[in-house]
Scaffold this motif. Structure first.
Motif, PDB file in Angstrom:
ATOM      1  N   GLY A 129       0.839  -1.294  -0.001  1.00  0.00           N
ATOM      2  CA  GLY A 129      -0.050  -0.031   0.029  1.00  0.00           C
ATOM      3  C   GLY A 129       0.720   1.327   0.085  1.00  0.00           C
ATOM      4  O   GLY A 129       2.110   1.179  -0.063  1.00  0.00           O
ATOM      5  N   TYR A 130       0.155   2.542   0.248  1.00  0.00           N
ATOM      6  CA  TYR A 130       1.034   3.650   0.069  1.00  0.00           C
ATOM      7  C   TYR A 130       1.995   3.668   1.168  1.00  0.00           C
ATOM      8  O   TYR A 130       2.990   4.389   1.160  1.00  0.00           O
ATOM      9  N   SER A 131       1.535   3.253   2.442  1.00  0.00           N
ATOM     10  CA  SER A 131       2.771   3.238   3.308  1.00  0.00           C
ATOM     11  C   SER A 131       3.786   2.466   3.312  1.00  0.00           C
ATOM     12  O   SER A 131       4.926   2.486   3.921  1.00  0.00           O
ATOM     13  N   SER A 132       3.710   1.401   2.396  1.00  0.00           N
ATOM     14  CA  SER A 132       4.940   0.710   1.923  1.00  0.00           C
ATOM     15  C   SER A 132       6.075   1.453   0.970  1.00  0.00           C
ATOM     16  O   SER A 132       7.073   0.964   0.738  1.00  0.00           O
ATOM     17  N   VAL A 133       5.719   2.464   0.294  1.00  0.00           N
ATOM     18  CA  VAL A 133       6.385   3.198  -0.636  1.00  0.00           C
ATOM     19  C   VAL A 133       7.418   3.932   0.001  1.00  0.00           C
ATOM     20  O   VAL A 133       7.399   4.439   1.152  1.00  0.00           O
ATOM     21  N   TYR A 153      -0.397  14.916  -3.671  1.00  0.00           N
ATOM     22  CA  TYR A 153       0.588  13.854  -3.055  1.00  0.00           C
ATOM     23  C   TYR A 153       0.616  13.678  -1.728  1.00  0.00           C
ATOM     24  O   TYR A 153       0.319  12.604  -1.282  1.00  0.00           O
ATOM     25  N   ALA A 154       0.408  14.650  -0.939  1.00  0.00           N
ATOM     26  CA  ALA A 154       0.717  14.593   0.367  1.00  0.00           C
ATOM     27  C   ALA A 154      -0.538  13.913   1.271  1.00  0.00           C
ATOM     28  O   ALA A 154      -0.680  13.263   2.273  1.00  0.00           O
ATOM     29  N   LYS A 155      -1.762  14.043   0.517  1.00  0.00           N
ATOM     30  CA  LYS A 155      -2.855  13.208   0.958  1.00  0.00           C
ATOM     31  C   LYS A 155      -2.566  11.642   1.080  1.00  0.00           C
ATOM     32  O   LYS A 155      -3.446  10.982   1.844  1.00  0.00           O
ATOM     33  N   ALA A 159       3.316   9.929   7.021  1.00  0.00           N
ATOM     34  CA  ALA A 159       4.616   9.974   7.415  1.00  0.00           C
ATOM     35  C   ALA A 159       5.084   8.702   8.012  1.00  0.00           C
ATOM     36  O   ALA A 159       4.268   8.058   8.624  1.00  0.00           O
ATOM     37  N   PRO A 160       6.386   8.404   7.784  1.00  0.00           N
ATOM     38  CA  PRO A 160       7.342   9.448   7.174  1.00  0.00           C
ATOM     39  C   PRO A 160       7.211   9.118   5.601  1.00  0.00           C
ATOM     40  O   PRO A 160       7.065   7.960   5.309  1.00  0.00           O
ATOM     41  N   ALA A 161       7.145  10.335   5.002  1.00  0.00           N
ATOM     42  CA  ALA A 161       6.846  10.235   3.745  1.00  0.00           C
ATOM     43  C   ALA A 161       7.863   9.892   2.993  1.00  0.00           C
ATOM     44  O   ALA A 161       9.083   9.621   3.485  1.00  0.00           O
ATOM     45  N   GLU A 181       6.606   7.061 -10.741  1.00  0.00           N
ATOM     46  CA  GLU A 181       7.060   5.827 -10.493  1.00  0.00           C
ATOM     47  C   GLU A 181       7.254   5.557  -9.004  1.00  0.00           C
ATOM     48  O   GLU A 181       7.690   6.458  -8.467  1.00  0.00           O
ATOM     49  N   CYS A 182       7.325   4.192  -8.582  1.00  0.00           N
ATOM     50  CA  CYS A 182       7.696   4.257  -6.986  1.00  0.00           C
ATOM     51  C   CYS A 182       8.262   2.747  -6.706  1.00  0.00           C
ATOM     52  O   CYS A 182       8.182   1.891  -7.743  1.00  0.00           O
ATOM     53  N   ILE A 183       8.956   2.686  -5.664  1.00  0.00           N
ATOM     54  CA  ILE A 183       9.679   1.547  -5.177  1.00  0.00           C
ATOM     55  C   ILE A 183       8.816   1.556  -3.774  1.00  0.00           C
ATOM     56  O   ILE A 183       8.956   2.279  -3.009  1.00  0.00           O
ATOM     57  N   ALA A 184       8.593   0.330  -3.593  1.00  0.00           N
ATOM     58  CA  ALA A 184       7.884  -0.118  -2.265  1.00  0.00           C
ATOM     59  C   ALA A 184       8.622  -1.184  -1.624  1.00  0.00           C
ATOM     60  O   ALA A 184       9.085  -2.324  -2.329  1.00  0.00           O
TER      61      ALA A 184
END
Length: 188
Positions: A129-133, A153-155, A159-161, A181-184
Motif C-alpha cells: 500500500g501507500y505506506s509501503s512506498v 500527493y501529500a494526501k 509520515a514518514p513520507a 513511479e515508485c519503489i515499495a
C-alpha cells in the motif's frame, strides 16, 4: 565455454590459505572462485572462504510481474510492476482511466489524483500500500505544477513520507502532464 570452465582449465599454483587469513581478515570468493576456495580449504585444512552467489535467471523465481485490470495496462513491453527480493518496482503511472485508456482530464490536478489511484491499485495487487512506498520519482511536463501536485500527493503518503525526486521532462507518453513511479517494500 563459460568463464568458470575456462578458469578451471588453467593450471594455477597453490595458494597458502593460512597466509591469506593472516594478511586479510576476510577473503571473499565470487562465482567459480568460491569453488577454487573450497578445494584450497580441503588442501590447506583451513576454514572455507565466504562466497557470494547471485542468480540473474528470471526463471529462478527472483522476479514476478504484477498485473491488475484496476489500473491502466502497460503501453509497451514492460510490466505494471515487478516484485523482486521483497521489493515492488512500479513502472511510471499515468492519469489514465483503466476502463477507457483515456486521460481523466487535461488538468494536472485530476491527472495527479488518477495517477495516485492507479498506483494504489498496482500496490494493492502487489500486496502493499501507500505506506509501503520508500521512494517515488515524479516527472512533470511543467515544473510550475509542483505546488499543485504536492498538495494532492501529500494526501496519499503517510509520515514518514517516501524519499522523492521530481523532474521536469521534455515530454511524457501521450502528452501526459504527470507520471509517477515508485519503489515499495513488501510488509514482512
Amino acid at each position: 565455454m563459460t568463464w568458470c570452465a575456462a578458469a578451471r582449465s588453467f593450471h594455477m599454483p597453490a595458494i597458502d590459505v593460512g597466509a591469506l587469513r593472516t594478511r586479510a581478515p576476510l577473503a571473499v570468493g565470487v562465482g567459480c572462485l568460491s569453488l577454487a576456495g573450497a578445494n584450497l580449504r580441503r588442501a590447506a585444512r583451513s576454514p572455507a572462504f565466504a562466497s557470494l552467489s547471485i542468480s540473474t535467471d528470471a526463471s529462478a523465481g527472483i522476479k514476478e510481474a504484477v498485473q491488475t485490470e484496476k489500473a491502466p495496462a502497460a503501453l509497451g513491453p514492460y510490466s505494471q510492476a515487478i516484485k523482486a527480493n521483497n521489493m515492488i518496482f512500479v513502472s511510471g503511472v499515468l492519469g489514465l482511466i483503466p476502463e477507457t485508456g483515456k486521460f481523466v482530464s487535461d488538468s494536472v490536478e485530476d491527472q495527479t489524483e488518477q495517477v495516485l489511484k492507479n498506483m494504489g491499485e498496482i500496490l494493492k495487487a502487489s500486496g502493499a500500500g501507500y505506506s509501503s512506498v520508500v521512494k517515488t520519482t515524479i516527472m512533470l511536463a511543467d515544473l510550475k505544477d509542483f505546488k499543485k501536485v504536492n498538495e494532492i500527493y501529500a494526501k496519499y503518503f503517510p509520515a514518514p513520507a517516501p524519499a522523492r525526486s521530481t523532474y521536469q521532462v521534455a515530454a511524457l507518453p501521450m502528452d501526459a502532464r504527470i507520471e509517477i513511479e515508485c519503489i515499495a517494500a513488501l510488509p514482512q
